[in-house]
Design an enzyme around this catalytic site. Structure first.
Site, short mmCIF file in Angstrom:
data_model
loop_
_atom_site.label_atom_id
_atom_site.label_comp_id
_atom_site.label_asym_id
_atom_site.label_seq_id
_atom_site.Cartn_x
_atom_site.Cartn_y
_atom_site.Cartn_z
CG HIS A 128 -7.75 2.38 4.42
ND1 HIS A 128 -8.30 1.63 5.44
CD2 HIS A 128 -6.74 1.64 3.90
CE1 HIS A 128 -7.64 0.49 5.52
NE2 HIS A 128 -6.69 0.47 4.61
CD GLU A 129 -3.89 2.55 1.33
OE1 GLU A 129 -2.78 2.35 1.87
OE2 GLU A 129 -4.69 1.64 1.08
CG HIS A 132 -2.43 1.70 6.73
ND1 HIS A 132 -2.69 0.79 7.73
CD2 HIS A 132 -3.17 1.30 5.66
CE1 HIS A 132 -3.55 -0.12 7.30
NE2 HIS A 132 -3.86 0.17 6.06
CD GLU A 189 -5.48 -3.10 6.09
OE1 GLU A 189 -6.26 -2.36 5.48
OE2 GLU A 189 -4.25 -3.05 5.94
#
Length: 256
Positions: A128-129, A132, A189
């Site tokens: 997920h990070e 970004h 997100e």
């Protein structure tokens, strides 16, 4: 406030065209407003990483650090970000958290390592990070904020001392925040969630563990009554229920 929200979005869209800052991101399948580049953010990331290492408590336990490095590197390579060396650190913080900085740094807390049930769930967080970073979300947010400030200044000057001008001066920042910036952050997100499970799958981890992770987070949030007073309207993150539903739909569409 409703009028201001209607006004802010067209102004931002006009600025994107006028500034020539639109770029197509194939990973997201959409255009982005990027007038701030990743290089400048990477320099900020280097400073933030150095400051964090200097001021935070870092775990020296080999097993924890080796685990984060092994899982993280697999995910980073799957995300196509292995064209630079990456640093990994485990922080002695009981709050479950992780971050990836554009300059090539991954931080994970011992609280997160205690919460995840397997390496697949750890990969979901790091994925997920990393999402970004691949999505240039930090640069996009900085570009949006810069554009919003410039256009609100222009609109305020044009409105002068009229009632509308006073309203814009008093509430323009809130109009930009609630009407455009925060909702877009929630969209980012969800995009990072989708990219994260893509990276998990490429790295050989089980994408469905991402849903289990967020169910665990949801249960923890409910137990701690962690929802802010502003609710979803003032949150930069979608609710746990929203992201679980979105992830389940995406996984079903991919056959995972």
């Amino acid at each position: 406030m409703a009028f201001l929200r209607r006004l802010t979005l067209p102004l931002l869209l006009a600025a994107a065209t006028a500034l020539g800052g639109c770029a197509y991101n194939a990973d997201l399948g959409r255009d982005q407003l990027l007038i701030v580049n990743d290089d400048s953010l990477a320099r900020d990331g280097e400073k933030a990483w150095a400051d964090t290492l200097r001021t935070a408590y870092i775990s020296k336990e080999p097993r924890k650090n080796d685990r984060v490095r092994a899982v993280g590197q697999r995910v980073i390579e799957a995300a196509g970000l292995s064209n630079r060396p990456w640093d990994y650190a485990v922080f002695l913080d009981e709050a479950p958290n992780a971050f990836v900085l554009p300059g090539g740094h991954v931080g994970v807390t011992v609280g997160l390592l205690s919460m995840v049930q397997n390496d697949d769930q750890l990969a979901a967080v790091i994925g997920h990070e990393a999402g970004h970073v691949v999505a240039h979300h930090a640069a996009e947010r900085a570009s949006q904020q810069t554009t919003a400030k410039v256009l609100l200044g222009i609109a305020g000057a044009a409105a002068g001392s009229s009632d509308f001008g006073k309203l814009l001066k008093d509430h323009g920042d809130d109009a930009a925040r609630y009407g455009v910036l925060l909702p877009f952050s929630r969209k980012q997100e969800l995009e990072a969630d989708r990219l994260g499970v893509d990276f998990m799958q490429r790295a050989g981890y089980r994408p469905r563990e991402a849903v289990k992770l967020w169910r665990n987070m949801q249960a923890m949030d409910e137990a701690q009554n962690a929802k802010g007073a502003e609710g979803d309207l003032g949150s930069t993150h979608p609710s746990d229920a929203v992201r679980i539903q979105a992830l389940e739909r995406y996984l079903a569409s991919k056959g995972w």
